[in-house]
Design a protein around this motif. Sequence first.
Motif, PDB file in Angstrom:
ATOM      1  N   LEU A 190       0.690  -1.133  -0.267  1.00  0.00           N
ATOM      2  CA  LEU A 190      -0.019   0.074   0.141  1.00  0.00           C
ATOM      3  C   LEU A 190       0.962   1.190   0.034  1.00  0.00           C
ATOM      4  O   LEU A 190       1.982   1.299   0.812  1.00  0.00           O
ATOM      5  N   TYR A 191       0.501   2.140  -0.869  1.00  0.00           N
ATOM      6  CA  TYR A 191       1.266   3.495  -1.066  1.00  0.00           C
ATOM      7  C   TYR A 191       0.389   4.610  -0.507  1.00  0.00           C
ATOM      8  O   TYR A 191      -0.655   4.628  -1.061  1.00  0.00           O
ATOM      9  N   LEU A 192       0.855   5.391   0.377  1.00  0.00           N
ATOM     10  CA  LEU A 192       0.044   6.484   1.138  1.00  0.00           C
ATOM     11  C   LEU A 192       1.031   7.910   0.870  1.00  0.00           C
ATOM     12  O   LEU A 192       2.178   8.000   1.174  1.00  0.00           O
ATOM     13  N   THR A 193       0.176   8.973   0.450  1.00  0.00           N
ATOM     14  CA  THR A 193       0.581  10.275   0.558  1.00  0.00           C
ATOM     15  C   THR A 193       0.130  10.783   1.954  1.00  0.00           C
ATOM     16  O   THR A 193      -0.828  10.801   2.592  1.00  0.00           O
ATOM     17  N   ASP A 194       1.015  11.570   2.512  1.00  0.00           N
ATOM     18  CA  ASP A 194       1.028  12.548   3.710  1.00  0.00           C
ATOM     19  C   ASP A 194       1.343  13.944   3.265  1.00  0.00           C
ATOM     20  O   ASP A 194       2.381  14.270   2.965  1.00  0.00           O
ATOM     21  N   SER A 195       0.368  14.945   3.457  1.00  0.00           N
ATOM     22  CA  SER A 195       0.571  16.089   3.064  1.00  0.00           C
ATOM     23  C   SER A 195       1.655  17.031   3.829  1.00  0.00           C
ATOM     24  O   SER A 195       2.113  17.967   3.183  1.00  0.00           O
ATOM     25  N   GLY A 196       1.959  16.499   5.035  1.00  0.00           N
ATOM     26  CA  GLY A 196       3.166  17.096   5.568  1.00  0.00           C
ATOM     27  C   GLY A 196       2.770  18.200   6.365  1.00  0.00           C
ATOM     28  O   GLY A 196       3.736  19.136   6.524  1.00  0.00           O
ATOM     29  N   ILE A 197       1.665  18.516   6.728  1.00  0.00           N
ATOM     30  CA  ILE A 197       1.067  19.736   7.882  1.00  0.00           C
ATOM     31  C   ILE A 197      -0.023  19.413   8.415  1.00  0.00           C
ATOM     32  O   ILE A 197      -0.971  18.501   7.977  1.00  0.00           O
ATOM     33  N   ASP A 198       0.032  19.870   9.546  1.00  0.00           N
ATOM     34  CA  ASP A 198      -1.252  19.598  10.452  1.00  0.00           C
ATOM     35  C   ASP A 198      -2.449  20.427  10.172  1.00  0.00           C
ATOM     36  O   ASP A 198      -2.538  21.562   9.976  1.00  0.00           O
ATOM     37  N   PRO A 199      -3.481  19.643   9.620  1.00  0.00           N
ATOM     38  CA  PRO A 199      -4.728  20.113   8.882  1.00  0.00           C
ATOM     39  C   PRO A 199      -5.482  21.191   9.905  1.00  0.00           C
ATOM     40  O   PRO A 199      -6.066  22.092   9.577  1.00  0.00           O
ATOM     41  N   ASP A 200      -5.429  21.012  11.280  1.00  0.00           N
ATOM     42  CA  ASP A 200      -6.031  21.690  12.343  1.00  0.00           C
ATOM     43  C   ASP A 200      -5.405  23.092  12.084  1.00  0.00           C
ATOM     44  O   ASP A 200      -6.016  23.997  12.447  1.00  0.00           O
ATOM     45  N   LYS A 201      -4.404  23.227  11.853  1.00  0.00           N
ATOM     46  CA  LYS A 201      -3.629  24.441  11.553  1.00  0.00           C
ATOM     47  C   LYS A 201      -3.637  25.138  10.235  1.00  0.00           C
ATOM     48  O   LYS A 201      -3.020  26.177  10.065  1.00  0.00           O
ATOM     49  N   PHE A 202      -4.061  24.410   9.389  1.00  0.00           N
ATOM     50  CA  PHE A 202      -4.180  24.725   7.866  1.00  0.00           C
ATOM     51  C   PHE A 202      -5.271  25.032   7.372  1.00  0.00           C
ATOM     52  O   PHE A 202      -5.384  26.010   6.393  1.00  0.00           O
ATOM     53  N   VAL A 203      -6.463  24.586   7.852  1.00  0.00           N
ATOM     54  CA  VAL A 203      -7.519  24.971   7.079  1.00  0.00           C
ATOM     55  C   VAL A 203      -8.879  24.778   8.363  1.00  0.00           C
ATOM     56  O   VAL A 203      -8.426  23.887   9.270  1.00  0.00           O
ATOM     57  N   GLU A 204      -9.661  25.619   8.267  1.00  0.00           N
ATOM     58  CA  GLU A 204     -10.927  25.664   9.142  1.00  0.00           C
ATOM     59  C   GLU A 204     -12.228  25.547   8.206  1.00  0.00           C
ATOM     60  O   GLU A 204     -12.496  26.492   7.478  1.00  0.00           O
ATOM     61  N   GLY A 205     -12.816  24.524   8.378  1.00  0.00           N
ATOM     62  CA  GLY A 205     -14.002  24.122   7.567  1.00  0.00           C
ATOM     63  C   GLY A 205     -13.294  24.179   6.123  1.00  0.00           C
ATOM     64  O   GLY A 205     -12.825  23.206   5.522  1.00  0.00           O
ATOM     65  N   GLN A 206     -13.708  24.909   5.202  1.00  0.00           N
ATOM     66  CA  GLN A 206     -13.317  24.965   3.724  1.00  0.00           C
ATOM     67  C   GLN A 206     -12.431  26.347   3.584  1.00  0.00           C
ATOM     68  O   GLN A 206     -12.025  26.435   2.343  1.00  0.00           O
ATOM     69  N   VAL A 207     -11.988  26.861   4.589  1.00  0.00           N
ATOM     70  CA  VAL A 207     -11.168  28.096   4.377  1.00  0.00           C
ATOM     71  C   VAL A 207      -9.666  27.678   4.592  1.00  0.00           C
ATOM     72  O   VAL A 207      -9.240  27.382   5.884  1.00  0.00           O
ATOM     73  N   VAL A 208      -8.834  27.827   3.868  1.00  0.00           N
ATOM     74  CA  VAL A 208      -7.415  27.445   3.608  1.00  0.00           C
ATOM     75  C   VAL A 208      -6.536  28.858   4.287  1.00  0.00           C
ATOM     76  O   VAL A 208      -6.931  30.003   3.720  1.00  0.00           O
ATOM     77  N   ARG A 209      -5.687  28.706   5.105  1.00  0.00           N
ATOM     78  CA  ARG A 209      -4.981  29.901   5.603  1.00  0.00           C
ATOM     79  C   ARG A 209      -4.569  30.769   4.584  1.00  0.00           C
ATOM     80  O   ARG A 209      -3.904  30.029   3.679  1.00  0.00           O
ATOM     81  N   ALA A 210      -4.306  32.099   4.760  1.00  0.00           N
ATOM     82  CA  ALA A 210      -3.974  33.043   3.642  1.00  0.00           C
ATOM     83  C   ALA A 210      -2.647  32.968   3.249  1.00  0.00           C
ATOM     84  O   ALA A 210      -2.153  33.071   2.155  1.00  0.00           O
ATOM     85  N   ASP A 211      -1.674  32.505   4.230  1.00  0.00           N
ATOM     86  CA  ASP A 211      -0.123  32.496   4.062  1.00  0.00           C
ATOM     87  C   ASP A 211       0.315  30.896   3.761  1.00  0.00           C
ATOM     88  O   ASP A 211       1.305  30.603   4.049  1.00  0.00           O
ATOM     89  N   PHE A 212      -0.629  30.450   3.008  1.00  0.00           N
ATOM     90  CA  PHE A 212      -0.375  28.875   2.488  1.00  0.00           C
ATOM     91  C   PHE A 212       0.952  28.684   1.838  1.00  0.00           C
ATOM     92  O   PHE A 212       1.666  27.650   2.034  1.00  0.00           O
ATOM     93  N   ARG A 213       1.301  29.658   1.300  1.00  0.00           N
ATOM     94  CA  ARG A 213       2.539  29.588   0.407  1.00  0.00           C
ATOM     95  C   ARG A 213       3.933  29.516   1.305  1.00  0.00           C
ATOM     96  O   ARG A 213       4.818  29.125   0.829  1.00  0.00           O
ATOM     97  N   GLN A 214       3.792  30.187   2.424  1.00  0.00           N
ATOM     98  CA  GLN A 214       4.901  30.322   3.350  1.00  0.00           C
ATOM     99  C   GLN A 214       4.837  29.236   4.459  1.00  0.00           C
ATOM    100  O   GLN A 214       5.849  29.276   5.365  1.00  0.00           O
ATOM    101  N   CYS A 215       3.994  28.183   4.430  1.00  0.00           N
ATOM    102  CA  CYS A 215       3.936  27.150   5.248  1.00  0.00           C
ATOM    103  C   CYS A 215       5.053  26.390   5.263  1.00  0.00           C
ATOM    104  O   CYS A 215       5.670  26.150   3.992  1.00  0.00           O
ATOM    105  N   GLN A 216       5.641  25.806   6.271  1.00  0.00           N
ATOM    106  CA  GLN A 216       6.743  24.538   6.407  1.00  0.00           C
ATOM    107  C   GLN A 216       5.972  23.204   6.163  1.00  0.00           C
ATOM    108  O   GLN A 216       5.517  22.634   6.892  1.00  0.00           O
ATOM    109  N   TYR A 217       6.153  22.769   4.839  1.00  0.00           N
ATOM    110  CA  TYR A 217       5.339  21.553   4.372  1.00  0.00           C
ATOM    111  C   TYR A 217       6.545  20.423   4.414  1.00  0.00           C
ATOM    112  O   TYR A 217       7.767  20.593   4.239  1.00  0.00           O
ATOM    113  N   ASP A 218       6.132  19.137   4.913  1.00  0.00           N
ATOM    114  CA  ASP A 218       7.282  17.855   4.794  1.00  0.00           C
ATOM    115  C   ASP A 218       6.351  16.737   4.330  1.00  0.00           C
ATOM    116  O   ASP A 218       6.164  15.789   4.912  1.00  0.00           O
ATOM    117  N   GLY A 219       5.850  17.052   2.924  1.00  0.00           N
ATOM    118  CA  GLY A 219       4.884  16.114   2.520  1.00  0.00           C
ATOM    119  C   GLY A 219       5.597  14.813   2.210  1.00  0.00           C
ATOM    120  O   GLY A 219       7.020  14.859   1.704  1.00  0.00           O
TER     121      GLY A 219
END
Length: 295
Positions: A111-140
């Motif tokens: 089985l192969y699994l992707t992990d987006s590499g960021i805590d979703p509770d700190k990234f999205v609220e409902g359907q609203v993505v945080r405005a500074d998403f381009r500056q986030c520290q991702y580890d996908g």
Amino acid sequence: MERRILFNDLQEPEGPVCLPDGQVYIAEMSNARNCVSRIDKHGRYHLVGQPGWRPNGIAIDGDGNLWIAGGGGKKLVRMKPDGTVLNIYEGPKDYPYLWPNDLAFGKNGLLYLTDSGIDPDKFVEGQVVRADFRQCQYDGRVFEIDPRNGHVLRLIDTGLSFANGIAFDTDERLYVSETVTGNIYRYDLASQVPLEAELFGNVILGSPEGFSGPDGMAFGDDGRLYCAVFGQGDVSVLDCDGKIAERIPTCGMRPTNIAFCEDQKGGAVVTVLDTGCLEWLNLACRGRLLYRPRV
């Protein structure tokens, strides 16, 4: 192109999986549901089960059980078709899952699994993505997992900017989408040298201001890759060379995933987050055969 809405009362739908009898499993990510549901061939809604926090991608094994990325609290969940949870797997202690996103079985039974590499509770609220998403520290990340025990066998890649969709081509090469950059990468899992991500293509149109990029993907039997592009309102089709061959508009701007139908009607279904819809598209090809190993 002929198209129609199969169901339109879903809450943040993702991860469609089609069955040969025309039924479709769907993950609903909203806090109000956090469930896996099923739309039968007559368009009726059925609640299957609640695997836990924010279920996302779904795959089916050869025993008919569902593998769900993101259920159980940032974990991987195995569920029976009646909603009974069989197993809940955590990531490695030194590399815990942050946002399990999508998954696919390989011909090797793994089985192969992707992990987006960021805590979703700190990234999205409902359907609203945080405005500074381009500056986030991702580890996908991309994990290779033994489904018999849930153990991670190999870390295929790390450091991706929001790892998302995943799919295999007919040559058993693995494809992963990176939402923030718009890139789609290819991995030769049979390579005898250290694995490297090969840039296959990019699906971004123009210079979007909001969160937009490739999400779920599926290969057609025409050899082309069909990719739902979140925030762009289309399914972008890449040819065998990774070039954009076609863009198919969807019923909303936030399509999250695509799956080819396995019954006689053919075509493919797309989950669309902002309209809460399961949309059917009458595509000219069938889907590439998915691997469903016995576990």
